[in-house]
Design a protein around this motif. Structure first.
Motif, PDB file in Angstrom:
ATOM      1  N   TYR A   1       0.843  -1.206   0.000  1.00  0.00           N
ATOM      2  CA  TYR A   1       0.000   0.000   0.000  1.00  0.00           C
ATOM      3  C   TYR A   1       0.876   1.252   0.000  1.00  0.00           C
ATOM      4  CZ  TYR A   1      -3.279   3.573   1.615  1.00  0.00           C
ATOM      5  OH  TYR A   1      -4.021   4.726   1.739  1.00  0.00           O
TER       6      TYR A   1
ATOM      7  N   LYS B   1       2.432   1.798  -3.408  1.00  0.00           N
ATOM      8  CA  LYS B   1       1.423   2.298  -4.348  1.00  0.00           C
ATOM      9  C   LYS B   1       1.145   3.774  -4.076  1.00  0.00           C
ATOM     10  CE  LYS B   1      -2.179  -0.508  -4.722  1.00  0.00           C
ATOM     11  NZ  LYS B   1      -3.189  -1.499  -4.249  1.00  0.00           N
ATOM     12  N   TYR B   2       1.024   4.134  -2.804  1.00  0.00           N
ATOM     13  CA  TYR B   2       0.769   5.526  -2.419  1.00  0.00           C
ATOM     14  C   TYR B   2       1.934   6.422  -2.851  1.00  0.00           C
ATOM     15  CZ  TYR B   2      -0.328   9.549   0.535  1.00  0.00           C
ATOM     16  OH  TYR B   2      -0.612  10.816   0.986  1.00  0.00           O
TER      17      TYR B   2
ATOM     18  N   ASP C   1      -5.679   7.440  -4.074  1.00  0.00           N
ATOM     19  CA  ASP C   1      -6.797   6.721  -4.682  1.00  0.00           C
ATOM     20  C   ASP C   1      -6.362   5.361  -5.205  1.00  0.00           C
ATOM     21  OD1 ASP C   1      -8.504   8.785  -4.100  1.00  0.00           O
ATOM     22  OD2 ASP C   1      -8.434   9.671  -6.115  1.00  0.00           O
ATOM     23  N   PHE C   2      -5.224   5.330  -5.898  1.00  0.00           N
ATOM     24  CA  PHE C   2      -4.738   4.050  -6.414  1.00  0.00           C
ATOM     25  C   PHE C   2      -4.318   3.128  -5.278  1.00  0.00           C
ATOM     26  CE2 PHE C   2      -1.606   1.073  -8.047  1.00  0.00           C
ATOM     27  CZ  PHE C   2      -2.256   0.575  -9.164  1.00  0.00           C
TER      28      PHE C   2
ATOM     29  N   ARG D   1      -5.559   2.907  -2.395  1.00  0.00           N
ATOM     30  CA  ARG D   1      -6.730   2.373  -1.716  1.00  0.00           C
ATOM     31  C   ARG D   1      -7.516   1.396  -2.595  1.00  0.00           C
ATOM     32  NH1 ARG D   1      -8.819   6.821  -0.887  1.00  0.00           N
ATOM     33  NH2 ARG D   1     -10.245   6.824  -2.672  1.00  0.00           N
ATOM     34  N   ASP D   2      -7.698   1.747  -3.868  1.00  0.00           N
ATOM     35  CA  ASP D   2      -8.611   0.978  -4.724  1.00  0.00           C
ATOM     36  C   ASP D   2      -7.951   0.332  -5.940  1.00  0.00           C
ATOM     37  OD1 ASP D   2     -10.804   1.779  -3.105  1.00  0.00           O
ATOM     38  OD2 ASP D   2     -10.869   3.693  -4.176  1.00  0.00           O
ATOM     39  N   GLY D   3      -6.759   0.761  -6.305  1.00  0.00           N
ATOM     40  CA  GLY D   3      -6.136   0.284  -7.534  1.00  0.00           C
ATOM     41  C   GLY D   3      -5.532  -1.099  -7.393  1.00  0.00           C
ATOM     42  N   GLU D   4      -5.594  -1.855  -8.481  1.00  0.00           N
ATOM     43  CA  GLU D   4      -5.042  -3.205  -8.512  1.00  0.00           C
ATOM     44  C   GLU D   4      -3.705  -3.203  -9.242  1.00  0.00           C
ATOM     45  OE1 GLU D   4      -6.119  -7.600 -10.434  1.00  0.00           O
ATOM     46  OE2 GLU D   4      -7.448  -5.888 -10.734  1.00  0.00           O
TER      47      GLU D   4
ATOM     48  N   GLN E   1      -8.692  -8.709  -7.819  1.00  0.00           N
ATOM     49  CA  GLN E   1      -9.314  -7.394  -7.711  1.00  0.00           C
ATOM     50  C   GLN E   1      -9.770  -7.090  -6.292  1.00  0.00           C
ATOM     51  OE1 GLN E   1     -10.015  -9.689  -9.985  1.00  0.00           O
ATOM     52  NE2 GLN E   1     -10.495  -8.828 -11.989  1.00  0.00           N
ATOM     53  N   ALA E   2      -9.908  -8.101  -5.460  1.00  0.00           N
ATOM     54  CA  ALA E   2     -10.397  -7.911  -4.096  1.00  0.00           C
ATOM     55  C   ALA E   2      -9.249  -7.527  -3.155  1.00  0.00           C
ATOM     56  CB  ALA E   2     -11.085  -9.182  -3.613  1.00  0.00           C
ATOM     57  N   GLN E   3      -8.309  -6.714  -3.657  1.00  0.00           N
ATOM     58  CA  GLN E   3      -7.152  -6.284  -2.880  1.00  0.00           C
ATOM     59  C   GLN E   3      -6.403  -7.473  -2.281  1.00  0.00           C
ATOM     60  OE1 GLN E   3      -5.784  -3.256  -2.841  1.00  0.00           O
ATOM     61  NE2 GLN E   3      -7.380  -2.651  -4.286  1.00  0.00           N
TER      62      GLN E   3
END
Length: 246
Positions: A42, A45-46, A52-53, A55-58, A189-191
């Motif tokens: 995480y 990615k941040y 946003d990515f 939190r929600d991006g794959e 996709q489900a993190q």
């Protein structure tokens, strides 16, 4: 020990005749490390793609290492996607997360679909042998749980049946007693950070074998994370098996 696996289907177009092939590969993560790995990924990615990515991006390997991103870099334009990819590879190395895989150029096997439910394809068998050896050497008190990325229901059902039959009813399968005989299927996709890392390493391996020159620096680093062992002492074996055409 959780073994997350994903597949990718590609073509080496550098050959006189284009050579299609499949890659089935992934990573091993301790169950008690999942929260830490998810938190660390995480943060990466941040760092590169924002809140946003994160939190929600794959994480999708094919998006991070597009040829277009390399072209932009050659023009002096920073690629956050490529920088995230490089950080992910460094993270795998730093955390000593092992990588396993099978690359198959043989046409009747490269789809990773078990048609014969009583005879497991060599692609899966070779991969499981490497995973079993890893567990026996590095974590003998544990069992490996296979977690595949979800495909269609028919493929999942056939593969699961063939895999379970192999582990329960064949001499070769019974010898691989460090692996739980029932595979699981998840949704990246489900993190699901394990499956997303599996997708990522599968992409890098696939791009290397389709001879994409821009990926070679990343491949050289990822290659260091592929599990290797000696048996007998002095003879090295790789956790990545390549099946060529006969």
């Amino acid at each position: 020990m959780l073994i997350f696996l994903d597949e990718s289907f590609r073509t080496d177009k550098t050959q006189p005749e284009p050579a299609p092939f499949g890659v089935l590969a992934g990573v091993a993560l301790r169950e008690d490390s999942l929260t830490e790995v998810a938190r660390d990924v995480y943060q990466l990615k941040y760092k590169h793609l924002g809140a946003d990515f994160a939190r929600d991006g794959e994480i999708k390997g094919k998006e991070l290492t597009k040829r277009y991103a390399f072209k932009l870099e050659e023009q002096g334009i920073v690629s956050n996607n490529l920088n995230l990819a490089r950080d992910l590879i460094r993270y795998l190395r730093r955390k000593k997360i092992p990588v396993f895989g099978c690359v198959c150029f043989q046409e009747d096997l490269q789809g990773f679909k078990c048609q014969n439910l009583t005879a497991l394809d060599r692609t899966f068998r070779y991969l499981f042998e490497r995973i079993d050896m890893f567990i026996k050497i590095e974590a003998p008190a544990q069992k490996a749980i296979l977690v595949f990325d979800d495909r269609d229901h028919g493929t999942n059902a056939n593969n699961a049946t063939a895999i379970t039959n192999f582990f329960l009813r064949s001499a070769d399968g019974l010898a691989l007693n460090s692996i739980i005989d029932t595979p699981f299927f998840g949704i990246s996709q489900a993190q699901n950070v394990g499956l997303q890392l599996a997708d990522f390493v599968t992409t890098i391996i696939g791009q290397h074998f389709e001879q994409m020159p821009q990926i070679e620096p990343m491949w050289e680093e990822l290659n260091k994370s592929i599990y290797r062992w000696q048996d007998p002492p002095g003879k090295w074996h790789s956790g990545l098996r390549v099946i060529r055409k006969p």
